[in-house]
Design an enzyme around this catalytic site. Structure first.
Site, PDB file in Angstrom:
ATOM      1  CG  HIS A 266       1.335  -3.174  -4.252  1.00 27.91           C
ATOM      2  ND1 HIS A 266       0.611  -3.626  -5.329  1.00 27.91           N
ATOM      3  CD2 HIS A 266       2.569  -2.865  -4.715  1.00 27.91           C
ATOM      4  CE1 HIS A 266       1.394  -3.607  -6.404  1.00 27.91           C
ATOM      5  NE2 HIS A 266       2.588  -3.145  -6.067  1.00 27.91           N
ATOM      6  CG  ASP A 317       9.810   0.592  -3.217  1.00 27.32           C
ATOM      7  OD1 ASP A 317      10.763   0.203  -3.906  1.00 27.32           O
ATOM      8  OD2 ASP A 317       8.855   1.244  -3.685  1.00 27.32           O
TER       9      ASP A 317
HETATM   10  N1  ACO Z   1       0.887   3.730   5.249  1.00 26.66           N
HETATM   11  C1  ACO Z   1      -0.254   3.898   5.946  1.00 26.66           C
HETATM   12  N2  ACO Z   1      -1.475   3.699   5.426  1.00 26.66           N
HETATM   13  C2  ACO Z   1      -1.530   3.295   4.140  1.00 26.66           C
HETATM   14  C3  ACO Z   1      -0.378   3.091   3.362  1.00 26.66           C
HETATM   15  C4  ACO Z   1       0.857   3.322   3.974  1.00 26.66           C
HETATM   16  N3  ACO Z   1       1.999   3.129   3.308  1.00 26.66           N
HETATM   17  N4  ACO Z   1      -0.732   2.682   2.132  1.00 26.66           N
HETATM   18  C5  ACO Z   1      -2.063   2.653   2.115  1.00 26.66           C
HETATM   19  N5  ACO Z   1      -2.531   3.026   3.328  1.00 26.66           N
HETATM   20  C6  ACO Z   1      -3.933   3.118   3.699  1.00 26.66           C
HETATM   21  C7  ACO Z   1      -4.521   4.440   3.207  1.00 26.66           C
HETATM   22  O1  ACO Z   1      -4.359   5.473   4.132  1.00 26.66           O
HETATM   23  C8  ACO Z   1      -5.957   4.035   3.003  1.00 26.66           C
HETATM   24  O2  ACO Z   1      -6.561   3.927   4.263  1.00 26.66           O
HETATM   25  P1  ACO Z   1      -8.071   4.388   4.494  1.00 26.66           P
HETATM   26  O3  ACO Z   1      -8.902   3.512   3.599  1.00 26.66           O
HETATM   27  O4  ACO Z   1      -8.276   4.165   5.944  1.00 26.66           O
HETATM   28  O5  ACO Z   1      -8.111   5.838   4.091  1.00 26.66           O
HETATM   29  C9  ACO Z   1      -5.861   2.621   2.435  1.00 26.66           C
HETATM   30  O6  ACO Z   1      -4.654   2.090   3.017  1.00 26.66           O
HETATM   31  C10 ACO Z   1      -5.783   2.555   0.928  1.00 26.66           C
HETATM   32  O7  ACO Z   1      -4.681   3.363   0.493  1.00 26.66           O
HETATM   33  P2  ACO Z   1      -4.589   4.127  -0.888  1.00 26.66           P
HETATM   34  O8  ACO Z   1      -3.507   5.156  -0.813  1.00 26.66           O
HETATM   35  O9  ACO Z   1      -5.953   4.624  -1.304  1.00 26.66           O
HETATM   36  O10 ACO Z   1      -4.183   2.939  -1.854  1.00 26.66           O
HETATM   37  P3  ACO Z   1      -3.662   3.082  -3.335  1.00 26.66           P
HETATM   38  O11 ACO Z   1      -3.901   1.780  -3.971  1.00 26.66           O
HETATM   39  O12 ACO Z   1      -4.206   4.305  -3.981  1.00 26.66           O
HETATM   40  O13 ACO Z   1      -2.097   3.362  -3.142  1.00 26.66           O
HETATM   41  C11 ACO Z   1       0.169   3.055  -2.697  1.00 26.66           C
HETATM   42  C12 ACO Z   1      -1.124   2.397  -3.179  1.00 26.66           C
HETATM   43  C13 ACO Z   1       0.411   4.359  -3.472  1.00 26.66           C
HETATM   44  C14 ACO Z   1       1.325   2.110  -2.942  1.00 26.66           C
HETATM   45  C15 ACO Z   1       0.023   3.366  -1.198  1.00 26.66           C
HETATM   46  O14 ACO Z   1      -0.120   2.155  -0.489  1.00 26.66           O
HETATM   47  C16 ACO Z   1       1.181   4.161  -0.652  1.00 26.66           C
HETATM   48  O15 ACO Z   1       1.172   5.398  -0.763  1.00 26.66           O
HETATM   49  N6  ACO Z   1       2.234   3.480  -0.079  1.00 26.66           N
HETATM   50  C17 ACO Z   1       3.402   4.178   0.382  1.00 26.66           C
HETATM   51  C18 ACO Z   1       4.351   4.430  -0.772  1.00 26.66           C
HETATM   52  C19 ACO Z   1       5.010   3.169  -1.274  1.00 26.66           C
HETATM   53  O16 ACO Z   1       5.515   2.365  -0.510  1.00 26.66           O
HETATM   54  N7  ACO Z   1       5.049   3.037  -2.596  1.00 26.66           N
HETATM   55  C20 ACO Z   1       5.678   1.920  -3.291  1.00 26.66           C
HETATM   56  C21 ACO Z   1       4.650   1.009  -3.895  1.00 26.66           C
HETATM   57  S1  ACO Z   1       5.397  -0.375  -4.643  1.00 26.66           S
HETATM   58  C22 ACO Z   1       6.079   0.247  -6.031  1.00 26.66           C
HETATM   59  O17 ACO Z   1       5.598   1.149  -6.663  1.00 26.66           O
HETATM   60  C23 ACO Z   1       7.355  -0.283  -6.439  1.00 26.66           C
END
Ligand code: ACO
Length: 380
Positions: A266, A317
């Site tokens: 998140h 989610d």
């Molecule tokens: N699975 C594995 N690794 C993850 C995940 C995940 N779900 N989410 C974040 N990470 C990791 C990234 O790979 C990154 O790692 P790194 O620094 O080693 O490269 C780090 O955590 C930061 O992740 P970002 O994607 O840069 O974080 P951002 O704040 O941009 O994205 C998001 C947040 C989009 C929610 C992301 O966590 C994600 O894609 N999650 C999966 C989709 C999801 O569940 N979305 C629902 C969110 S809640 C909502 O909208 C209702």
């Protein structure tokens, strides 16, 4: 990256994804990501979760006060009446249902509903905004029944929102546990600061475009798998894993391929999402009553396996998925269900934006070449 000199000098470094940027004030909800606290209008979600109904939360978001009995009765009636959709909308849904995704149909329905509403001054807008809260629920139920070739059930304005939706969707009387589970889901997802879909609604409203344009933007934004679309993907993963014993290999493989695990991570929360424990508790109860806990146990095992490999938070989610699936809701309706709740927050935010508007217009940093020599088309 090397940039054109004049750009580099005058434009600050962009904040990718607008992370940490505070774009405006709101009185609707606040998220404390460090402590995992979500508040609606100052009330902790932990106090609201099992002690209110969705209609009470709509009152709270629209009035910034919890209702007394009279206000709540009035709100329940008005949302109930709004569940009766204009007949023409049924034609739109009939045309699209089954041919396109439910979220895509819903986006078109919200846009089409705008044709039946005249533009009105801000003081007369809240009842129109509220109508969308009722209408979206019936539209979701209709999308499902029409694509399945099932007979439509008329809305019953006297019933509570969660109860009437489940009845219209499933074609049978829901149990008290089912009603409570859906009500809880609707309560918990109603608002969440400047999440992506709410922000897009506010950007659209900020141009003084009308309410339905703003909510259409929000529905489109919610549909993406990084936002509202994650619940559906999380359930698909749980079903694919199928047995708790298979979760370890599945997650190991996903991490090896650097795949994102849906329902985790998140932008704001540094500890588990404030809504997670309530959704998890309710999902446990639902699945216990189904007498087969397998998929629920798969979800728990996936969470354990993810967390043993990476310190990553569980977002709203993840446990929404088994909760909705436990309610017999097909996975491709999960994101429309999210919209059915979040429309309360979207509409309240749009009203707040109109009430204190300034065009939302950030800048971009241009990183392409400059001072290029123009050549007429004949010479290219
Ligand atoms: N699975 C594995 N690794 C993850 C995940 C995940 N779900 N989410 C974040 N990470 C990791 C990234 O790979 C990154 O790692 P790194 O620094 O080693 O490269 C780090 O955590 C930061 O992740 P970002 O994607 O840069 O974080 P951002 O704040 O941009 O994205 C998001 C947040 C989009 C929610 C992301 O966590 C994600 O894609 N999650 C999966 C989709 C999801 O569940 N979305 C629902 C969110 S809640 C909502 O909208 C209702």
């Amino acid at each position: 990256m090397s940039l054109p000199k004049d750009n580099k000098d005058s434009i600050p470094e962009p904040v990718k994804g607008l992370e940490g940027i505070v774009a405006a004030d709101t009185s609707l909800s606040s998220v404390n990501g460090e402590k995992g606290i979500l508040r609606y209008c100052g009330y902790n979600i932990d106090d609201l979760a099992f002690n209110t109904t969705f209609e009470e939360i709509v009152c709270l978001l629209y009035d910034t006060e919890l209702p007394n009995h009279e206000r709540l009765e009035n709100m329940t009636e008005r949302i109930g009446e709004a569940r009766v959709l204009p007949k023409e909308i049924q034609k739109v849904i009939t045309e699209l249902a089954g041919k396109t995704s439910p979220m895509s149909t819903l986006r078109t329905v919200v846009s089409a509903l705008g044709h039946y509403e005249n533009n009105v001054p801000l003081s007369e807008l809240p009842p129109k905004a509220l109508r969308l809260v009722g209408q979206i629920a019936t539209a979701v139920a209709m999308i499902h029944r029409l694509r399945e070739g099932l007979p439509l059930l008329e809305a019953d304005p006297k019933r509570g929102h969660a109860e009437d939706f489940l009845r219209m969707l499933l074609g049978k009387e829901p149990s008290q546990t089912q009603i409570q589970a859906l009500d809880l889901y609707l309560i918990l997802l109603a608002d969440h600061g400047f999440n992506a879909s709410t922000f897009s609604a506010r950007v659209t409203a900020g141009t003084l475009a009308n309410l339905h344009s703003a909510i259409t933007s929000a529905v489109g934004t919610l549909s993406g798998p990084l936002h509202g679309g994650a619940n559906e993907k999380a359930m698909e993963m749980i079903i694919k894993v199928g047995k708790p014993g298979k979760a370890s290999d599945y997650i190991e493989n996903a991490f090896a391929k650097k795949q994102k695990i849906m329902g985790f991570g998140h932008r704001v929360y540094k500890v588990d999402d404030a809504r997670k424990p309530h959704l998890k508790k309710m999902a446990t109860q639902l699945w216990k009553e189904r007498n087969d806990m397998t998929l629920y146990e798969v979800a728990e095992e996936i969470e354990r396996q993810v967390k043993s490999r990476k310190p990553i938070i569980t977002n709203v989610d993840f446990y929404s998925a088994p909760l909705l699936y436990g309610l017999e809701i097909p996975t491709d309706l999960f994101t429309p269900l999210f919209a059915m709740s979040r429309v309360a927050g979207w509409t309240a935010h749009v009203l707040e934006q109109y009430g204190n508007n300034r065009l939302i217009r950030p800048r971009a940093r241009y990183v392409g070449p400059i001072d290029r020599t123009f050549r007429p088309i004949e010479q290219r």
